[in-house]
Each structure stands twice: as C-alpha cells, then as structure tokens.
Motif scaffolding. Structure first.
Motif, PDB file in Angstrom:
ATOM      1  N   LYS A   1       0.819  -1.208   0.000  1.00 47.60           N
ATOM      2  CA  LYS A   1       0.000   0.000   0.000  1.00 47.60           C
ATOM      3  C   LYS A   1       0.854   1.260   0.000  1.00 47.60           C
ATOM      4  O   LYS A   1       0.505   2.268  -0.621  1.00 47.60           O
ATOM      5  N   LEU A   2       1.966   1.231   0.735  1.00 51.70           N
ATOM      6  CA  LEU A   2       2.865   2.387   0.761  1.00 51.70           C
ATOM      7  C   LEU A   2       3.356   2.708  -0.651  1.00 51.70           C
ATOM      8  O   LEU A   2       3.430   3.865  -1.053  1.00 51.70           O
ATOM      9  N   ARG A   3       3.705   1.666  -1.379  1.00 50.07           N
ATOM     10  CA  ARG A   3       4.191   1.865  -2.744  1.00 50.07           C
ATOM     11  C   ARG A   3       3.063   2.311  -3.666  1.00 50.07           C
ATOM     12  O   ARG A   3       3.222   3.226  -4.491  1.00 50.07           O
ATOM     13  N   GLU A   4       1.893   1.692  -3.498  1.00 46.52           N
ATOM     14  CA  GLU A   4       0.768   1.971  -4.382  1.00 46.52           C
ATOM     15  C   GLU A   4       0.190   3.365  -4.165  1.00 46.52           C
ATOM     16  O   GLU A   4      -0.065   4.107  -5.118  1.00 46.52           O
ATOM     17  N   LYS A   5       0.011   3.736  -2.895  1.00 49.28           N
ATOM     18  CA  LYS A   5      -0.695   4.976  -2.587  1.00 49.28           C
ATOM     19  C   LYS A   5       0.229   6.179  -2.485  1.00 49.28           C
ATOM     20  O   LYS A   5      -0.139   7.293  -2.825  1.00 49.28           O
ATOM     21  N   LYS A   6       1.434   5.954  -1.963  1.00 49.85           N
ATOM     22  CA  LYS A   6       2.312   7.092  -1.680  1.00 49.85           C
ATOM     23  C   LYS A   6       3.661   7.021  -2.405  1.00 49.85           C
ATOM     24  O   LYS A   6       4.507   7.878  -2.216  1.00 49.85           O
ATOM     25  N   ASP A   7       3.839   5.963  -3.197  1.00 50.30           N
ATOM     26  CA  ASP A   7       5.077   5.795  -3.965  1.00 50.30           C
ATOM     27  C   ASP A   7       6.310   5.806  -3.058  1.00 50.30           C
ATOM     28  O   ASP A   7       7.345   6.384  -3.404  1.00 50.30           O
ATOM     29  N   LEU A   8       6.172   5.178  -1.905  1.00 47.80           N
ATOM     30  CA  LEU A   8       7.293   5.068  -0.974  1.00 47.80           C
ATOM     31  C   LEU A   8       7.913   3.684  -1.079  1.00 47.80           C
ATOM     32  O   LEU A   8       7.216   2.679  -1.057  1.00 47.80           O
ATOM     33  N   LEU A   9       9.221   3.637  -1.200  1.00 44.89           N
ATOM     34  CA  LEU A   9       9.921   2.371  -1.340  1.00 44.89           C
ATOM     35  C   LEU A   9      11.103   2.344  -0.374  1.00 44.89           C
ATOM     36  O   LEU A   9      11.930   3.260  -0.375  1.00 44.89           O
ATOM     37  N   PRO A  10      11.189   1.306   0.473  1.00 48.71           N
ATOM     38  CA  PRO A  10      12.281   1.263   1.451  1.00 48.71           C
ATOM     39  C   PRO A  10      13.626   0.945   0.813  1.00 48.71           C
ATOM     40  O   PRO A  10      13.700   0.268  -0.214  1.00 48.71           O
ATOM     41  N   GLU A  11      14.671   1.428   1.454  1.00 46.13           N
ATOM     42  CA  GLU A  11      16.031   1.112   1.033  1.00 46.13           C
ATOM     43  C   GLU A  11      16.348  -0.354   1.290  1.00 46.13           C
ATOM     44  O   GLU A  11      17.091  -0.990   0.537  1.00 46.13           O
ATOM     45  N   MET A  12      15.756  -0.905   2.350  1.00 45.36           N
ATOM     46  CA  MET A  12      15.975  -2.300   2.711  1.00 45.36           C
ATOM     47  C   MET A  12      14.745  -2.842   3.426  1.00 45.36           C
ATOM     48  O   MET A  12      14.124  -2.136   4.219  1.00 45.36           O
ATOM     49  N   VAL A  13      14.385  -4.104   3.133  1.00 44.23           N
ATOM     50  CA  VAL A  13      13.313  -4.799   3.848  1.00 44.23           C
ATOM     51  C   VAL A  13      13.941  -5.914   4.661  1.00 44.23           C
ATOM     52  O   VAL A  13      14.638  -6.776   4.118  1.00 44.23           O
ATOM     53  N   ILE A  14      13.715  -5.901   5.979  1.00 42.31           N
ATOM     54  CA  ILE A  14      14.243  -6.929   6.873  1.00 42.31           C
ATOM     55  C   ILE A  14      13.085  -7.814   7.303  1.00 42.31           C
ATOM     56  O   ILE A  14      12.066  -7.324   7.817  1.00 42.31           O
ATOM     57  N   THR A  15      13.219  -9.117   7.086  1.00 42.10           N
ATOM     58  CA  THR A  15      12.157 -10.054   7.445  1.00 42.10           C
ATOM     59  C   THR A  15      12.771 -11.380   7.865  1.00 42.10           C
ATOM     60  O   THR A  15      13.990 -11.567   7.807  1.00 42.10           O
ATOM     61  N   ALA A  16      11.920 -12.304   8.286  1.00 40.30           N
ATOM     62  CA  ALA A  16      12.394 -13.597   8.782  1.00 40.30           C
ATOM     63  C   ALA A  16      12.776 -14.528   7.625  1.00 40.30           C
ATOM     64  O   ALA A  16      12.355 -14.344   6.487  1.00 40.30           O
ATOM     65  N   HIS A  17      13.588 -15.548   7.953  1.00 43.94           N
ATOM     66  CA  HIS A  17      13.959 -16.561   6.978  1.00 43.94           C
ATOM     67  C   HIS A  17      12.738 -17.380   6.562  1.00 43.94           C
ATOM     68  O   HIS A  17      11.757 -17.490   7.318  1.00 43.94           O
ATOM     69  N   PRO A  18      12.779 -17.988   5.375  1.00 46.03           N
ATOM     70  CA  PRO A  18      11.686 -18.884   4.955  1.00 46.03           C
ATOM     71  C   PRO A  18      11.522 -20.041   5.929  1.00 46.03           C
ATOM     72  O   PRO A  18      12.486 -20.492   6.559  1.00 46.03           O
ATOM     73  N   LYS A  19      10.280 -20.513   6.047  1.00 42.87           N
ATOM     74  CA  LYS A  19       9.972 -21.639   6.927  1.00 42.87           C
ATOM     75  C   LYS A  19       9.382 -22.791   6.101  1.00 42.87           C
ATOM     76  O   LYS A  19       8.777 -22.569   5.059  1.00 42.87           O
ATOM     77  N   PRO A  20       9.546 -24.033   6.594  1.00 43.96           N
ATOM     78  CA  PRO A  20       8.971 -25.175   5.875  1.00 43.96           C
ATOM     79  C   PRO A  20       7.455 -25.037   5.765  1.00 43.96           C
ATOM     80  O   PRO A  20       6.787 -24.627   6.706  1.00 43.96           O
ATOM     81  N   SER A  21       6.928 -25.403   4.590  1.00 43.20           N
ATOM     82  CA  SER A  21       5.499 -25.250   4.359  1.00 43.20           C
ATOM     83  C   SER A  21       4.990 -26.363   3.449  1.00 43.20           C
ATOM     84  O   SER A  21       5.722 -26.866   2.588  1.00 43.20           O
ATOM     85  N   GLY A  22       3.721 -26.743   3.644  1.00 43.52           N
ATOM     86  CA  GLY A  22       3.095 -27.734   2.775  1.00 43.52           C
ATOM     87  C   GLY A  22       3.517 -29.151   3.108  1.00 43.52           C
ATOM     88  O   GLY A  22       4.285 -29.408   4.024  1.00 43.52           O
ATOM     89  N   ARG A  23       2.989 -30.089   2.333  1.00 44.14           N
ATOM     90  CA  ARG A  23       3.263 -31.505   2.599  1.00 44.14           C
ATOM     91  C   ARG A  23       4.732 -31.845   2.426  1.00 44.14           C
ATOM     92  O   ARG A  23       5.282 -32.670   3.140  1.00 44.14           O
TER      93      ARG A  23
END
Length: 312
Positions: free
Chosen positions: A18-40
């Motif tokens: 939404k930040l990008r769509e509505k206000k054209d704001l883009l972060p210099e870096m996105v920090i998030t968690a590592h991928p986790k096991p998913s599905g069968r």
C-alpha cells in the motif's frame, strides 16, 4: 526520506504494498524472517513480506533475531537510515536500532493505544464486541507498544467485520496516517504524546483453546469469536464427535431464549438458525476437518438435519 522496513506478518506485507501503491514510498531495505517449511513436502517458503518486497524489487535482508545479527548492526551504523518502519514484525527491537536512525523506529499499530497492546489487537477488539478501534503511529521504545504517540485515527467496527475486513480498513487508514507522521518528522512539526499507562490494556496472541466454542454461550459472543478468528485460525466446535470450523455466521437474535442451545430453530435463506443459551445465529459457512468449506444448506444436507434437531 531513506527508510528501512521491518515486517514478517501478512499485515506488514499488505502495508508495504500500500505504501508503494498509494504514496510511492519504497524502502532502502526490507528486513524479514527466513523462509519456513510449508506444505506436505515441507519446502522452504518465503513469507508474504519477502514475496511483496521481491515484487517491488526491494533489497531483502533475512534475519530471525536482529538483536543478535552483528552484520545487520554494522550495516545500520554505516547506512544510517532516516527512520526504520516496524510493522507486524514479531521481533522485539532493541538498541542500536532504536536510536541510530535520525527519527528512530516508527510503528503502525492496529489499535487506539494504549488499548490493546500486543500481538492480536484486531482479533481481541472484535472478540470483545468493541464498536470502535483505530490505528496508532508511535515511536518505538523497548517496552512493548508503550512509546510516545505521534498520530491516531479512529475506525468503526461493523457487526459483520471479520479480522480480515477490519484489518484492511485499518490498513488503509494506517498507511495514510503513517505517511502523515513521516511528513511531520521531515517538516519538524512532529509532536509526541506519552501514553497513559493507567489506561493500558493487552491483546495477547490467540491460543488454540480460545478457538473453541459451543452453543452454551450467548449468540453475540459466538458471532464475535467466529468473525474475530476469520481468516485464522478459525473458530471451531464439535458436531457428532467431529471437529467443525465455522467461518461465517449471522447474528439473528441476541436477547431472547429461543430453545435448547444447539437446536435448529428454522432455515433462513438456506442457512440453519441455531439457538444459543441466549439469542441465535445462522451458520453461513463451515468446514469439516480435512474438507473444503461448505455453505449452511450443504451442511444440513450432509447430516440430514431438520428443524428441531439438536447439534451436539
């Protein structure tokens, strides 16, 4: 403004888009968690934040504990972003992240702080039968959701709002409020207001035990629980010994004693109306364990239920 973005949950992913769509704001870096096991196959799957960041071609940094991530801390001291936005992150943010950015760390929280501090403010507000909630932009401190408030905005809770629909309303208002707050800092007009600790309430994570209900509760409470736990983890009960998730209900009556709890009073618009200890609800969408969701009529037909039968 140069900013970093820390998030790990679905709400954080939607906010980034939404930040990008509505206000054209883009972060210099996105920090998030590592991928986790998913599905069968238990294959590693990136979370929604990483998927959103990748779609925006953001630089992504994975970290499951930013406070022990020495490399990330070094990057922080070198790059020194103007601000770090922390949205639906799931990790406690400590120094040096709090004070190194020019404007510190800013959080968007889906409640009117100091009410509903914690992990599940949207769900708790609905479960409690609140008619009003809101969004708060505040400056992070080491105490959970307790930092000084920069801006707030109220949002009405409709009787049939689910956690998802209310979350989207809060998100829309929150992104607007967040960009206003950032403007206050840039223009030097930000005014911070300390929270009143005497008015603080808490919204802890929903437990598995809390997702259970039966018809020996008031209809309004059953209805509130069902919509609060949609889309996850889902409210459930047991019918004929089998686990049944209930995704959507309608509140038919909230005051009267209409019959033995669990009794099918009638069929309204193809959905069974079920008596609670006080009032009644209709079952609009349910799901047997291991099966796809079905509507109320399919539920009735599957069990060959009629008016007057008791769900137990």
């Amino acid at each position: 403004m140069r900013f970093w973005y820390m998030a790990s949950g679905s709400w954080g992913a939607q906010c980034l888009l939404k930040l990008r769509e509505k206000k054209d704001l883009l972060p210099e870096m996105v920090i998030t968690a590592h991928p986790k096991p998913s599905g069968r196959g238990l294959k590693l799957k990136p979370n929604e934040v990483e998927e959103a960041a990748a779609s925006l071609e953001c630089f992504i940094r994975r970290s499951d504990n930013i406070n022990l991530d020495e490399e990330l801390k070094k990057e922080l001291l070198v790059r020194k972003p103007d601000v770090i936005l922390v949205i639906d992150f799931g990790q406690k943010v400590k120094e040096p992240y709090l004070s190194t950015p020019k404007f510190g760390c800013i959080n968007l929280h889906p409640s009117l702080l100091p009410k509903y501090r914690g992990a599940a403010p949207i769900q708790r507000a609905i479960m409690d039968g609140q008619e009003m909630t809101g969004v708060t932009v505040f400056k992070l401190t080491e105490q959970m959701d307790a930092g000084p408030i920069i801006a707030q905005r109220e949002v009405l809770i409709d009787l049939d709002d689910t956690a998802y629909t209310l979350g989207m309303k809060l998100l829309s208002e929150g992104v607007n409020l967040l960009t206003e707050a950032l403007h206050y800092f840039v223009s030097g007009t930000a005014q911070l207001k300390e929270q009143d600790e005497s008015k603080a309430t808490y919204a802890p994570k929903i437990t598995n035990e809390e997702s259970y209900f039966n018809f020996n509760h008031e209809a309004i409470n059953v209805h509130n629980k069902v919509r609060a736990l949609n889309p996850r983890p889902g409210a459930h009960t047991f019918i004929r010994g089998k686990r049944l998730k209930v995704w959507r209900t309608s509140l038919i009556n909230r005051e009267d004693v209409l019959g033995l709890p669990g009794t099918i009073l009638n069929i309204k618009e193809d959905h069974p109306v079920v008596a609670c200890i006080k009032g009644a609800i209709s079952l609009r969408e349910v799901q047997w364990e291991g099966k796809p969701p079905i509507d109320g009529r399919s539920f009735l037909n599957g069990l060959r239920l009629r008016e007057g039968d008791v769900l137990s």
